[in-house]
Scaffold this motif. Structure first.
Motif, PDB file in Angstrom:
ATOM      1  N   PRO A   1       5.242   4.213 -16.870  1.00 24.01           N
ATOM      2  CA  PRO A   1       6.192   5.279 -17.191  1.00 24.01           C
ATOM      3  C   PRO A   1       6.431   6.228 -16.021  1.00 24.01           C
ATOM      4  O   PRO A   1       7.549   6.741 -15.861  1.00 24.01           O
ATOM      5  N   ALA A   2       5.419   6.449 -15.200  1.00 21.36           N
ATOM      6  CA  ALA A   2       5.582   7.353 -14.056  1.00 21.36           C
ATOM      7  C   ALA A   2       6.591   6.820 -13.047  1.00 21.36           C
ATOM      8  O   ALA A   2       7.178   7.599 -12.286  1.00 21.36           O
ATOM      9  N   ASP A   3       6.806   5.507 -13.031  1.00 19.28           N
ATOM     10  CA  ASP A   3       7.824   4.939 -12.135  1.00 19.28           C
ATOM     11  C   ASP A   3       9.235   5.290 -12.589  1.00 19.28           C
ATOM     12  O   ASP A   3      10.187   5.181 -11.815  1.00 19.28           O
ATOM     13  N   ILE A   4       9.377   5.687 -13.830  1.00 17.06           N
ATOM     14  CA  ILE A   4      10.690   5.952 -14.412  1.00 17.06           C
ATOM     15  C   ILE A   4      11.086   7.420 -14.263  1.00 17.06           C
ATOM     16  O   ILE A   4      12.271   7.755 -14.132  1.00 17.06           O
ATOM     17  N   THR A   5      10.110   8.313 -14.257  1.00 18.03           N
ATOM     18  CA  THR A   5      10.420   9.730 -14.433  1.00 18.03           C
ATOM     19  C   THR A   5      11.024  10.411 -13.205  1.00 18.03           C
ATOM     20  O   THR A   5      11.659  11.459 -13.359  1.00 18.03           O
TER      21      THR A   5
ATOM     22  N   ARG B   1       7.499  10.113 -23.867  1.00 17.63           N
ATOM     23  CA  ARG B   1       6.480  11.130 -23.591  1.00 17.63           C
ATOM     24  C   ARG B   1       6.439  11.442 -22.099  1.00 17.63           C
ATOM     25  O   ARG B   1       6.365  12.618 -21.699  1.00 17.63           O
ATOM     26  N   ALA B   2       6.489  10.411 -21.269  1.00 23.09           N
ATOM     27  CA  ALA B   2       6.434  10.623 -19.819  1.00 23.09           C
ATOM     28  C   ALA B   2       7.643  11.419 -19.326  1.00 23.09           C
ATOM     29  O   ALA B   2       7.509  12.279 -18.442  1.00 23.09           O
ATOM     30  N   ILE B   3       8.825  11.156 -19.885  1.00 15.79           N
ATOM     31  CA  ILE B   3      10.009  11.921 -19.508  1.00 15.79           C
ATOM     32  C   ILE B   3       9.799  13.399 -19.801  1.00 15.79           C
ATOM     33  O   ILE B   3      10.047  14.276 -18.964  1.00 15.79           O
TER      34      ILE B   3
END
Length: 265
Positions: free
Chosen positions: A233-237, A20-22
């Motif tokens: 998740p924001a660390d991944i996007t 979802r974050a992506i």
């Protein structure tokens, strides 16, 4: 203009967590995004909740139900996306599952379940996305979700580790084969990320006696993270949007670790 404005993207496993974050990060940068998941109702709600985000970014949003191990379902998802957006530029093979079991207790059913979704699902997603991109004739990008478990084995999640090693191998194999079609294949490997999936893993580890209390497993897994905390998740996007954007056009066959320094390879 956003970094991925005008690019038509599919993200599987997008009803929650990293997927979802992506998708939301891609919308913020102007992409058209299909949020896809086996949970049709939930992923439709996610797409609906992002309608304003899509308009603000200048892109479009839709959802699709898909079982990533079912080739016909994957083809239908891609066709639905192309009907809506006119093309497919970027395919994120992100859907994944885990079900911890102690090493000596791993069953054939556990192995097949995890390997089919994480391994076969990745292969089928890559193949069908590539076929669409080849037919379009202007290349594209395929991005696969690996894991720190693709770099070392863990005793309570052996099939999951094996499946993510498979993702790395598929990324490399696909990159070699698809380069002639101007299709790049890359991946990213998250570490410990605070998502719904990890909440379930935490519960499963307690059930098999690998942890005594809620949160213990995450604490132990994350104790060696150099950044001193688990990821969100924001660390991944930031990385995933980069892999979808033109700035990464010269990258292929590579898997980027995003683990806060947990695994140095």
């Amino acid at each position: 203009m956003g970094r991925v404005s005008g690019r038509a993207c599919i993200v599987t496993g997008a009803a929650q967590g990293i997927g979802r974050a992506i998708g939301e990060a891609l919308l913020d940068e102007g992409a058209d995004v299909c949020f896809a998941d086996i949970n049709a109702e939930k992923v439709a709600e996610v797409a609906g909740a992002n309608a304003d985000r899509a308009r603000a970014g200048g892109g479009r949003v839709m959802s699709a139900a898909v079982n990533v191990t079912d080739r016909e379902a994957v083809r239908a998802m891609i066709a639905k996306t192309v009907d809506a957006f006119g093309k497919l530029d970027v395919k994120f093979n992100n859907a994944g599952v885990n079900k911890p079991m102690n090493f000596l207790d791993v069953t054939e059913e556990n192995w097949k379940f995890i390997m089919e979704v994480n391994g076969l699902g990745c292969l089928v997603g890559m193949q069908e996305a590539a076929r669409q991109m080849i037919a379009q004739g202007h290349g594209g990008k395929i991005v696969n979700t690996a894991s720190i478990a693709s770099r070392q084995g863990f005793d309570n999640v052996a099939p999951y580790c094996a499946s993510k090693w498979a993702v790395v191998s598929l990324t490399q194999s696909g990159a070699r084969d698809l380069a002639k079609h101007n299709i790049t294949v890359t991946g990213f490997a998250p570490g410990v990320v605070a998502t719904e999936m990890w909440d379930q893993v935490d519960q499963d580890l307690m059930e098999i006696g690998a942890a005594d209390r809620p949160g213990q497993a995450m604490e132990e897994f994350s104790a060696d993270i150099l950044k001193g905390r688990v990821a969100t998740p924001a660390d991944i996007t930031g990385t995933t949007t980069f892999l979808a954007a033109k700035e990464s056009d010269y990258m292929t066959g590579q898997v980027v670790m995003i683990d806060g320094g947990m695994t140095l390879v």
